[in-house]
Design a protein around this motif. Structure first.
Motif, mmCIF file in Angstrom:
data_model
loop_
_atom_site.group_PDB
_atom_site.id
_atom_site.type_symbol
_atom_site.label_atom_id
_atom_site.label_comp_id
_atom_site.label_asym_id
_atom_site.label_seq_id
_atom_site.Cartn_x
_atom_site.Cartn_y
_atom_site.Cartn_z
ATOM 1 N N THR A 1 -41.099 8.072 -18.688
ATOM 2 C CA THR A 1 -39.896 8.707 -19.226
ATOM 3 C C THR A 1 -39.773 8.426 -20.717
ATOM 4 O OG1 THR A 1 -37.494 8.887 -18.981
ATOM 5 C CG2 THR A 1 -38.438 6.691 -18.735
ATOM 6 N N ASN A 2 -39.152 9.375 -21.411
ATOM 7 C CA ASN A 2 -38.750 9.146 -22.799
ATOM 8 C C ASN A 2 -37.233 9.004 -22.882
ATOM 9 O OD1 ASN A 2 -37.993 11.783 -22.305
ATOM 10 N ND2 ASN A 2 -38.397 12.463 -24.396
ATOM 11 N N ALA A 3 -36.579 9.017 -21.703
ATOM 12 C CA ALA A 3 -35.119 8.966 -21.650
ATOM 13 C C ALA A 3 -34.633 7.530 -21.499
ATOM 14 C CB ALA A 3 -34.605 9.812 -20.481
ATOM 15 N N ASP A 4 -33.376 7.315 -21.835
ATOM 16 C CA ASP A 4 -32.721 6.033 -21.619
ATOM 17 C C ASP A 4 -32.138 6.065 -20.202
ATOM 18 O OD1 ASP A 4 -31.171 3.774 -21.536
ATOM 19 O OD2 ASP A 4 -30.196 4.095 -23.466
ATOM 20 N N LEU A 5 -32.911 5.590 -19.235
ATOM 21 C CA LEU A 5 -32.481 5.666 -17.842
ATOM 22 C C LEU A 5 -31.246 4.812 -17.573
ATOM 23 C CD1 LEU A 5 -35.867 5.684 -15.870
ATOM 24 C CD2 LEU A 5 -34.491 7.618 -16.668
ATOM 25 N N GLN A 6 -31.106 3.708 -18.310
ATOM 26 C CA GLN A 6 -29.914 2.879 -18.129
ATOM 27 C C GLN A 6 -28.664 3.658 -18.522
ATOM 28 O OE1 GLN A 6 -29.759 0.092 -16.662
ATOM 29 N NE2 GLN A 6 -31.493 -1.261 -17.089
ATOM 30 N N ALA A 7 -28.742 4.424 -19.614
ATOM 31 C CA ALA A 7 -27.600 5.242 -20.030
ATOM 32 C C ALA A 7 -27.332 6.340 -19.004
ATOM 33 C CB ALA A 7 -27.860 5.854 -21.400
ATOM 34 N N ILE B 1 -27.903 6.092 -15.832
ATOM 35 C CA ILE B 1 -27.269 5.437 -14.682
ATOM 36 C C ILE B 1 -25.773 5.305 -14.929
ATOM 37 C CG2 ILE B 1 -27.069 3.245 -13.444
ATOM 38 C CD1 ILE B 1 -30.122 2.913 -13.859
ATOM 39 N N ARG B 2 -25.407 4.895 -16.150
ATOM 40 C CA ARG B 2 -23.988 4.763 -16.489
ATOM 41 C C ARG B 2 -23.279 6.110 -16.457
ATOM 42 N NH1 ARG B 2 -26.311 1.106 -20.255
ATOM 43 N NH2 ARG B 2 -26.208 2.673 -21.918
ATOM 44 N N ALA B 3 -24.018 7.166 -16.803
ATOM 45 C CA ALA B 3 -23.423 8.514 -16.802
ATOM 46 C C ALA B 3 -23.420 9.122 -15.395
ATOM 47 C CB ALA B 3 -24.192 9.420 -17.754
ATOM 48 N N GLY B 4 -24.031 8.447 -14.446
ATOM 49 C CA GLY B 4 -24.049 8.957 -13.072
ATOM 50 C C GLY B 4 -25.090 10.021 -12.815
ATOM 51 N N GLY C 1 -38.198 10.940 -31.767
ATOM 52 C CA GLY C 1 -38.584 11.302 -30.413
ATOM 53 C C GLY C 1 -38.442 10.174 -29.416
ATOM 54 N N SER C 2 -37.989 8.977 -29.897
ATOM 55 C CA SER C 2 -37.906 7.844 -28.997
ATOM 56 C C SER C 2 -36.636 7.857 -28.169
ATOM 57 C CB SER C 2 -37.982 6.537 -29.799
ATOM 58 O OG SER C 2 -36.887 6.456 -30.689
ATOM 59 N N ARG C 3 -35.661 8.761 -28.465
ATOM 60 C CA ARG C 3 -34.409 8.795 -27.725
ATOM 61 C C ARG C 3 -34.217 10.149 -27.072
ATOM 62 N NH1 ARG C 3 -30.421 9.053 -30.678
ATOM 63 N NH2 ARG C 3 -31.375 9.284 -32.706
ATOM 64 N N GLU C 4 -33.812 10.119 -25.820
ATOM 65 C CA GLU C 4 -33.418 11.336 -25.131
ATOM 66 C C GLU C 4 -32.029 11.721 -25.623
ATOM 67 O OE1 GLU C 4 -34.938 13.177 -23.123
ATOM 68 O OE2 GLU C 4 -33.509 14.291 -21.910
ATOM 69 N N PRO C 5 -31.805 12.982 -26.027
ATOM 70 C CA PRO C 5 -30.458 13.360 -26.481
ATOM 71 C C PRO C 5 -29.441 13.178 -25.360
ATOM 72 C CG PRO C 5 -31.863 15.304 -26.202
ATOM 73 C CD PRO C 5 -32.751 14.108 -26.096
ATOM 74 N N ASP C 6 -28.344 12.481 -25.674
ATOM 75 C CA ASP C 6 -27.333 12.240 -24.656
ATOM 76 C C ASP C 6 -26.315 13.382 -24.649
ATOM 77 O OD1 ASP C 6 -25.707 9.649 -26.676
ATOM 78 O OD2 ASP C 6 -25.779 11.830 -26.905
ATOM 79 N N ARG C 7 -25.283 13.222 -23.813
ATOM 80 C CA ARG C 7 -24.275 14.272 -23.660
ATOM 81 C C ARG C 7 -23.605 14.602 -24.994
ATOM 82 N NH1 ARG C 7 -20.863 15.954 -19.478
ATOM 83 N NH2 ARG C 7 -21.837 14.457 -18.071
ATOM 84 N N ASP C 8 -23.248 13.556 -25.752
ATOM 85 C CA ASP C 8 -22.550 13.795 -27.018
ATOM 86 C C ASP C 8 -23.437 14.543 -28.012
ATOM 87 O OD1 ASP C 8 -20.804 10.588 -26.930
ATOM 88 O OD2 ASP C 8 -20.288 12.548 -26.058
ATOM 89 N N ALA C 9 -24.724 14.147 -28.084
ATOM 90 C CA ALA C 9 -25.639 14.798 -29.031
ATOM 91 C C ALA C 9 -25.824 16.273 -28.680
ATOM 92 C CB ALA C 9 -26.984 14.080 -29.040
ATOM 93 N N GLU D 1 -27.466 21.453 -17.419
ATOM 94 C CA GLU D 1 -27.140 21.522 -15.995
ATOM 95 C C GLU D 1 -27.012 20.129 -15.400
ATOM 96 O OE1 GLU D 1 -29.145 23.172 -11.822
ATOM 97 O OE2 GLU D 1 -30.078 23.604 -13.755
ATOM 98 N N ARG D 2 -27.963 19.248 -15.765
ATOM 99 C CA ARG D 2 -27.953 17.908 -15.206
ATOM 100 C C ARG D 2 -26.731 17.107 -15.660
ATOM 101 N NH1 ARG D 2 -32.324 16.165 -17.368
ATOM 102 N NH2 ARG D 2 -31.509 14.609 -18.810
ATOM 103 N N LEU D 3 -26.336 17.284 -16.931
ATOM 104 C CA LEU D 3 -25.212 16.511 -17.478
ATOM 105 C C LEU D 3 -23.872 17.227 -17.309
ATOM 106 C CD1 LEU D 3 -26.935 15.327 -20.790
ATOM 107 C CD2 LEU D 3 -26.528 13.972 -18.738
ATOM 108 N N GLY D 4 -23.891 18.424 -16.722
ATOM 109 C CA GLY D 4 -22.647 19.146 -16.510
ATOM 110 C C GLY D 4 -21.999 19.649 -17.795
ATOM 111 N N ILE D 5 -22.798 20.071 -18.758
ATOM 112 C CA ILE D 5 -22.290 20.529 -20.059
ATOM 113 C C ILE D 5 -22.128 22.045 -20.013
ATOM 114 C CG2 ILE D 5 -22.779 20.713 -22.525
ATOM 115 C CD1 ILE D 5 -24.380 18.132 -22.299
ATOM 116 N N VAL D 6 -20.953 22.493 -20.391
ATOM 117 C CA VAL D 6 -20.655 23.935 -20.408
ATOM 118 C C VAL D 6 -20.786 24.420 -21.855
ATOM 119 C CG1 VAL D 6 -18.949 25.709 -19.948
ATOM 120 C CG2 VAL D 6 -19.083 23.699 -18.452
#
Length: 451
Positions: A294-300, A302-305, A405-413, A444-449
């Protein structure tokens, strides 16, 4: 205690130096002739030599000292030598300094200057020997690693990469799940191949599934297979990746893109080795070594559900962190030359090498490969110049730079990029360094409209 060898035919000089060194915690060996001095060097470990320039009475040419220095240099090329000189042969001493002597001191000498010079040279010599010993140890370790394991042609030079490879080989034979983390394009799949090649199932299949490249509604069918009619378009039964990997290794790339329903089923098969094809009630049993990346922050996540914590710990028995290429600078030039393999006559100009080392490589090894393939085609001669590389100009101070490229864009980004793009997904995806389809999957995964 450091040891100095004094080679001087004048007993008064040798005794005076011996006393001076003893007062400063330095052991002194004494020789009255070049022959005796060279013999002592073969019998004892010496940190520094202090030698006279003349040994025969009424001789002032310095030729004997020159011959002695050259004999010491031939037998002990790294041993520091200080010359004790008189004004009559100062020119000879200067010539020997150019030839590699550490320093020269005129008689009579200044005690403080002599001790300072000797201490500095001994410390420098000790540091140099320690460095040589470390380099030799690293070379031995690398030879053992390369001779004792199948590294699948991995090109590397940087200690940071070697540590990851060494750990991959170390855990390869253990039947545990491995998670490889790191930015896109760093070579995570090659590390997975190394794990497979050195494992107890190395003769079994090595099956790859990129979880980020499969639509979420099809990912379960890809993993577990499907019976005919299980979903629209499934005209016949199909085998899933777990079945295909039975007796070998399944590499799940971009595991962070696996939807929650697929995560739950994956957890079950990791725990029991059992699963059902879509549309089937018959359980199937497999024995598969799972390596994920993965290139994602899996811990983040997990916190985001959006990622199951129990699955994370099941996948992450051992984690291998592969650094971005910019953090492995010694890998850059060996990889660059490797990617020029189709053009063996081409060489890199010194300026081109400097440009490669200075570039931040947001696309990591994948970007470097593309740059070198393009340079190999565009080079007009046998030398690749900076202009052939096509690298962007270095940003001026204060200019925003692209993400490495070391961070997966999160919901806010993602939300901010969509807002800046006025809801135009293609524009937001370009800003985030993603494809349009990849951004849709993350929304879709993060529920962003879309705004």
């Amino acid at each position: 205690m450091p040891t100095v060898l004094i080679i001087d035919d004048n007993a008064a000089v040798s005794v005076a130096l011996d006393v001076l060194f003893s007062l400063h915690g330095i052991e002194a060996l004494r020789a009255a002739s070049p022959e005796a001095g060279l013999a002592l060097l073969e019998q004892h470990s010496v940190d520094l030599v202090l030698q006279d320039m003349n040994f025969t009475a009424d001789t002032t040419s310095g030729e004997e000292g020159t011959a002695l220095f050259r004999a010491i240099r031939d037998r002990h090329p790294d041993l520091p030598v200080i010359l004790l000189t008189a004004w009559t042969h100062l020119d000879a001493a200067v010539d020997l300094i150019k030839a590699g002597a550490a320093d020269y001191l005129a008689k009579p000498w200044d005690d403080n200057k002599l001790i300072a010079t000797v201490n500095n040279l001994i410390e420098l010599g000790q540091a140099k020997r320690a460095l040589q010993q470390r380099v030799q140890a690293e070379l031995r370790q690398r030879r053992e690693l390369e001779n004792g394991h199948d590294l699948r042609g991995m090109v590397y030079q940087d200690p940071a990469t070697e540590r990851v490879i060494h750990l991959a080989c170390q855990v390869a034979r253990a039947d545990v799940a491995v998670l490889i983390s790191g930015p896109n394009g760093t070579g995570k799949e090659r590390i997975a191949e190394i794990i497979q090649a050195n494992s107890s199932v190395r003769d079994g299949p090595f099956v790859v599934l990129n979880c980020g490249a499969i639509p979420s509604e099809l990912i379960e069918a890809e993993l577990f297979g499907a019976d005919a009619g299980a979903y629209t378009g499934a005209a016949k039964a199909r085998e899933g990746k777990f079945e295909a990997a039975d007796g070998g290794t399944l590499f799940l790339d971009e595991i962070g893109n696996l939807p929650l329903a697929g995560q739950m089923k994956l957890l079950r098969v990791l725990e029991t080795g059992r699963f059902e094809r879509l549309g089937s009630n018959r359980e199937r049993q497999v024995k598969v070594r799972v390596v994920s990346a993965t290139n994602a922050d899996l811990q983040a996540m997990i916190r985001a559900g959006t990622f199951r914590e129990d699955l994370f710990y099941r996948l992450n028995v051992i984690e291998l962190r592969l650094p971005p290429l910019a953090a492995r600078p010694l890998d850059i030039l060996p990889l660059a030359m490797h990617f020029l393999g189709a053009h063996p006559r081409l060489q890199l100009h010194a300026d081109a090498q400097a440009a490669l080392l200075a570039h931040p490589w947001p696309g990591n090894v994948r970007e470097l490969k593309n740059v070198m393939m393009r340079a190999g085609l565009l080079a007009s001669g046998d030398i690749i110049k900076v202009s052939d590389l096509g690298l962007p100009a270095a940003p001026s101070p204060g200019t925003p730079t692209a993400d490495d490229g070391s961070r997966e864009p999160d919901r806010d980004a993602i939300s901010l990029a969509l807002s800046r793009a006025g809801g135009v997904v293609a524009q937001a995806a370009a800003e985030l360094g993603l494809s349009r389809q990849a951004l849709y999957r993350r929304m879709e995964r993060l529920g962003i409209v879309r705004p």
